[in-house]
Design a protein around this motif. Structure first.
Motif, PDB file in Angstrom:
ATOM      1  N   HIS A 199      49.614  38.314  48.712  1.00 59.13           N
ATOM      2  CA  HIS A 199      49.691  36.906  49.103  1.00 59.13           C
ATOM      3  C   HIS A 199      50.228  36.046  47.974  1.00 59.13           C
ATOM      4  N   TRP A 245      35.564  47.554  46.110  1.00 57.19           N
ATOM      5  CA  TRP A 245      36.644  46.578  46.247  1.00 57.19           C
ATOM      6  C   TRP A 245      36.601  46.053  47.679  1.00 57.19           C
ATOM      7  N   VAL A 246      36.905  44.776  47.871  1.00 54.38           N
ATOM      8  CA  VAL A 246      36.890  44.208  49.220  1.00 54.38           C
ATOM      9  C   VAL A 246      38.321  44.080  49.739  1.00 54.38           C
ATOM     10  N   ASP A 247      38.491  44.375  51.038  1.00 55.50           N
ATOM     11  CA  ASP A 247      39.803  44.267  51.674  1.00 55.50           C
ATOM     12  C   ASP A 247      39.722  43.183  52.729  1.00 55.50           C
ATOM     13  N   GLN A 269      45.470  44.116  35.696  1.00 61.62           N
ATOM     14  CA  GLN A 269      46.125  45.034  34.761  1.00 61.62           C
ATOM     15  C   GLN A 269      47.046  45.982  35.497  1.00 61.62           C
ATOM     16  N   HIS A 270      46.586  46.529  36.621  1.00 56.93           N
ATOM     17  CA  HIS A 270      47.399  47.450  37.408  1.00 56.93           C
ATOM     18  C   HIS A 270      48.619  46.750  38.000  1.00 56.93           C
ATOM     19  N   GLN A 281      40.412  40.373  43.989  1.00 54.60           N
ATOM     20  CA  GLN A 281      39.014  40.768  43.912  1.00 54.60           C
ATOM     21  C   GLN A 281      38.137  39.686  43.307  1.00 54.60           C
ATOM     22  N   PRO A 282      36.982  39.413  43.945  1.00 47.83           N
ATOM     23  CA  PRO A 282      36.095  38.366  43.445  1.00 47.83           C
ATOM     24  C   PRO A 282      35.299  38.758  42.196  1.00 47.83           C
ATOM     25  N   ASN A 283      34.967  40.046  42.053  1.00 42.74           N
ATOM     26  CA  ASN A 283      34.203  40.459  40.869  1.00 42.74           C
ATOM     27  C   ASN A 283      35.126  40.396  39.653  1.00 42.74           C
ATOM     28  N   GLN A 339      42.377  41.991  54.387  1.00 44.49           N
ATOM     29  CA  GLN A 339      43.469  42.050  55.353  1.00 44.49           C
ATOM     30  C   GLN A 339      43.201  43.114  56.401  1.00 44.49           C
ATOM     31  N   THR A 368      36.325  43.758  38.096  1.00 44.20           N
ATOM     32  CA  THR A 368      37.224  44.451  39.020  1.00 44.20           C
ATOM     33  C   THR A 368      38.570  43.737  39.055  1.00 44.20           C
ATOM     34  N   PRO A 404      44.144  49.811  50.283  1.00 45.88           N
ATOM     35  CA  PRO A 404      44.273  48.515  50.960  1.00 45.88           C
ATOM     36  C   PRO A 404      43.719  47.316  50.164  1.00 45.88           C
ATOM     37  N   PRO A 405      42.526  47.414  49.567  1.00 45.87           N
ATOM     38  CA  PRO A 405      42.021  46.235  48.852  1.00 45.87           C
ATOM     39  C   PRO A 405      42.800  45.866  47.594  1.00 45.87           C
ATOM     40  N   PHE A 406      43.761  46.686  47.209  1.00 46.38           N
ATOM     41  CA  PHE A 406      44.598  46.346  46.064  1.00 46.38           C
ATOM     42  C   PHE A 406      45.355  45.051  46.338  1.00 46.38           C
ATOM     43  N   PHE A 407      45.552  44.736  47.631  1.00 43.61           N
ATOM     44  CA  PHE A 407      46.308  43.564  48.031  1.00 43.61           C
ATOM     45  C   PHE A 407      45.422  42.354  48.306  1.00 43.61           C
ATOM     46  N   THR A 408      44.138  42.452  47.949  1.00 43.59           N
ATOM     47  CA  THR A 408      43.213  41.319  48.059  1.00 43.59           C
ATOM     48  C   THR A 408      42.768  40.965  46.655  1.00 43.59           C
ATOM     49  N   ILE A 464      40.736  44.599  36.078  1.00 43.95           N
ATOM     50  CA  ILE A 464      41.369  45.909  36.241  1.00 43.95           C
ATOM     51  C   ILE A 464      42.530  45.820  37.222  1.00 43.95           C
ATOM     52  N   GLN A 465      42.288  45.106  38.317  1.00 46.15           N
ATOM     53  CA  GLN A 465      43.316  44.960  39.334  1.00 46.15           C
ATOM     54  C   GLN A 465      44.550  44.259  38.761  1.00 46.15           C
TER      55      GLN A 465
END
Lengths: 250, 193
Positions: B82, A229-231, B38-39, B27-29, A233, B32, B21-25, B35-36
């Motif tokens: 965001h 996963w990419v972050d 869905q969560h 995701q480009p894939n 921020q 992924t 942390p990346p949960f708040f970005t 899934i994000q």
């Protein structure tokens, strides 16, 4: 009868002797074989009795189970092989075979349900932890048990395999070859002070890579493989998180 | 590193993924991202259910101080959702009938369906029955703002209307035309035809 000449008589005598010797040797073999049969029969009874008496312990105690399986291996018996239908082997050793099979099903269960977040690669320690939890935490499941069970999954052709990444054992459940650079990134992610978060800088500093190579490897893991996963921020740098290097409290 | 769940001030238990942390970005894939999404959807709906929040607007993640701070911001890891990401989440929820744009013909605000109209219908009918209000005429206001708090307190009128439609199908509720603010009469029944 008139005594014959040395030729034919001698030949006859020899033939008779040979026949006698042959009879004698086959009777030795027969008695040895009979003895072997009775020994095996006795042993079979003993093993059967042992497995039945200690069934619970075989199921619950990993050290005991290990010893039992070693004993089977020593005498050339594979608890997982052999006809499942009928036959006393499956009855006696079905105890262990079933257990292994059940564990295999649970491994598949966990791999499938965590695949979403780790892309099909789970660290061995984490898998064992989740298995123990799934089984109610009562019995101990060891790495060895997992490795053995995964062997039984091979015929499923689903790509279940134990792979070594960096210094860690991982269980892969997707038929996807991790390319060499991807494996290096995953290995770096697992280092204690890295804690699953990798950046281009870290790859350059810790593995001596060129920036272009680091960028490519991370992009591939992200976009092509769906393993991280990419972050965006992140204060320092765009960072990449590898869920397979993390543990999750449920 | 270990990700943990976290008990927020309101008592809501935030899942471990909320500490990633990346949960708040966004995701480009695509897998992924699925899934994000869905969560996030599950998180938004269960939080709304916990706090009885019906409305969600893009503004709710733009400035601090909204009812949604506990989930749209994570100060422990210094991350926040965001607005563009929230817009995309809202779109996804609407397409799955988990939310509805309200008012219609815009895409910046929704009503959340953390309960299906069928569930609301049962809750409503049960409440009417247990408070002895069957066969009497009730105003919508009496339902959504009763003197004693009920499972339907604060429910938006659009949600109430949907529940009433469900009850109407099984003859357990009849909307009365012409009543100011809306009115309905409830009848006994189990909803099983």
């Amino acid at each position: 009868m008139q005594r014959r000449g040395p030729g034919l008589a001698a030949f006859e005598r020899q033939t008779q002797s040979l026949a006698s010797y042959a009879q004698l040797s086959s009777s030795i073999t027969k008695s040895q074989v009979a003895h072997l049969h009775s020994q095996l029969s006795h042993f079979r009874t003993q093993l059967s009795h042992f497995a039945v008496t200690h069934r619970q312990q075989i199921l619950k105690d990993p050290a005991f189970r290990h010893q039992f399986q070693r004993m089977c291996a020593d005498i050339g018996v594979d608890p997982l092989a052999g006809p499942r239908r009928g036959g006393w082997w499956s009855e006696v050793l079905g105890v262990v075979g079933d257990w292994q099979y059940e564990l295999g099903v649970q491994i598949v269960d966990i791999c499938v349900s965590t695949r979403e977040r780790n892309g099909g690669m789970v660290e061995m320690g984490e898998l064992v932890r989740l298995l123990t939890k799934l089984r109610g935490g009562g019995e101990d499941v060891t790495e060895e048990d997992v490795v053995r069970s995964i062997k039984t999954l091979k015929p499923l052709g689903a790509g279940y395999e134990v792979v070594q990444v960096g210094g860690t054992k991982m269980v892969r459940s997707v038929v996807k070859e991790l390319d060499v650079d991807g494996a290096v990134v995953l290995g770096l992610a697992q280092e204690t002070d890295i804690g699953g978060r990798v950046t281009e800088d870290l790859l350059v500093k810790r593995r001596g890579w060129e920036y272009a190579r680091a960028r490519a490897a991370l992009e591939n893991l992200l976009l092509r493989d769906g393993l991280c996963w990419v972050d965006e921020q992140d204060e320092d740098d765009r960072s990449f998180w590898l869920p397979s290097a993390l543990t999750w409290e449920e | 590193m270990s990700l943990q769940t976290h008990r927020a001030a309101s008592g809501f238990l935030l899942p471990s993924i909320h500490s990633l942390p990346p949960f708040f970005t966004l995701q480009p894939n695509p897998s992924t991202q699925a899934i994000q999404t869905q969560h996030w959807t599950r998180l938004i709906l269960s939080y709304a259910r916990h706090r009885r929040l019906f409305f969600l607007r893009v503004e709710d993640c733009e400035v601090a101080g909204s009812e949604w701070d506990e989930i749209f911001r994570n100060d422990r890891i210094n991350r926040r959702l965001h607005p563009s990401h929230l817009l995309s989440l809202m779109e996804s929820m609407v397409s799955q009938n988990m939310a509805v744009y309200e008012p219609p013909k815009q895409a910046r605000a929704v009503i959340l369906h953390w309960r299906l109209p069928e569930e609301w219908a049962e809750v409503l009918h049960e409440w009417v029955t247990s408070t002895g209000q069957l066969n009497t005429i009730m105003t919508f206001f009496e339902i959504t703002s009763p003197p004693v708090e009920s499972p339907l307190s604060g429910v938006p009128i659009t949600v109430l209307r949907r529940a009433l439609t469900v009850l109407g199908k099984t003859g357990r509720g009849q909307v009365i035309d012409g009543m100011e603010g809306g009115g309905v009469r409830f009848f006994p029944g189990t909803g099983k035809s």
